[in-house]
Design a protein around this motif. Structure first.
Motif, mmCIF file in Angstrom:
data_model
loop_
_atom_site.group_PDB
_atom_site.id
_atom_site.type_symbol
_atom_site.label_atom_id
_atom_site.label_comp_id
_atom_site.label_asym_id
_atom_site.label_seq_id
_atom_site.Cartn_x
_atom_site.Cartn_y
_atom_site.Cartn_z
ATOM 1 N N SER A 1 0.739 -1.122 0.105
ATOM 2 C CA SER A 1 0.012 -0.015 0.003
ATOM 3 C C SER A 1 1.047 1.212 0.140
ATOM 4 O O SER A 1 0.356 2.144 -0.792
ATOM 5 N N PRO A 2 1.911 1.348 0.836
ATOM 6 C CA PRO A 2 2.561 2.532 0.827
ATOM 7 C C PRO A 2 3.448 2.773 -0.579
ATOM 8 O O PRO A 2 3.769 3.832 -1.053
ATOM 9 N N LEU A 3 3.851 1.520 -1.145
ATOM 10 C CA LEU A 3 4.368 1.610 -2.443
ATOM 11 C C LEU A 3 3.485 2.008 -3.754
ATOM 12 O O LEU A 3 4.059 2.938 -4.510
ATOM 13 N N VAL A 4 2.196 1.768 -3.645
ATOM 14 C CA VAL A 4 1.183 2.027 -4.691
ATOM 15 C C VAL A 4 0.995 3.814 -4.334
ATOM 16 O O VAL A 4 1.255 4.589 -5.241
ATOM 17 N N THR A 5 1.030 4.019 -2.934
ATOM 18 C CA THR A 5 0.812 5.386 -2.591
ATOM 19 C C THR A 5 1.838 6.323 -2.967
ATOM 20 O O THR A 5 1.834 7.517 -3.887
ATOM 21 N N ALA A 6 2.949 5.937 -2.483
ATOM 22 C CA ALA A 6 4.163 6.727 -2.957
ATOM 23 C C ALA A 6 4.745 6.806 -4.306
ATOM 24 O O ALA A 6 5.401 7.727 -4.720
ATOM 25 N N GLY A 7 4.401 5.646 -5.030
ATOM 26 C CA GLY A 7 4.622 5.629 -6.237
ATOM 27 C C GLY A 7 3.933 6.481 -7.151
ATOM 28 O O GLY A 7 4.472 7.175 -8.103
#
Length: 105
Positions: free
Chosen positions: A56-62
């Motif tokens: 989830s943080p990867l998707v958001t930060a990405g």
């Protein structure tokens, strides 16, 4: 191109560059959710939760980084890439659970 213009009118020129990455992201989301449902069916929801904590943080930060660097198209591609990571992780967990000896019937 003609169908897109006919359906969306003037907004088609804004939609066209992000259509493929958005569709790819939704496809990957479906693949992730199917593995997640499998994990819940095997009664190991903690594995899916751990994967979501990572992805989830990867998707958001990405998505944020992609938007800053390349606008809406960059955000859409970066979010799809984050979903790809989530799909790989989720399916790896599901395969491990299904292959475990205690699940053999």
């Amino acid at each position: 191109d003609t169908a897109g213009r006919a359906i969306l009118g003037d907004t088609w020129r804004f939609t066209q560059p992000i259509l493929v990455p958005i569709l790819l992201g939704r496809l990957l989301l479906g693949l992730r959710i199917s593995a997640q449902v499998g994990l819940r069916a095997c009664e190991v929801p903690r594995r899916s939760f751990r994967t979501l904590l990572i992805s989830s943080p990867l998707v958001t930060a990405g998505g944020l980084a992609g938007a800053i660097l390349h606008g809406a198209s960059g955000a859409a591609y970066a979010m799809a890439a984050g979903e790809l990571v989530a799909v790989v992780l989720m399916w790896r967990h599901l395969r491990a659970v299904v292959a475990a000896p205690e699940n053999a019937q």
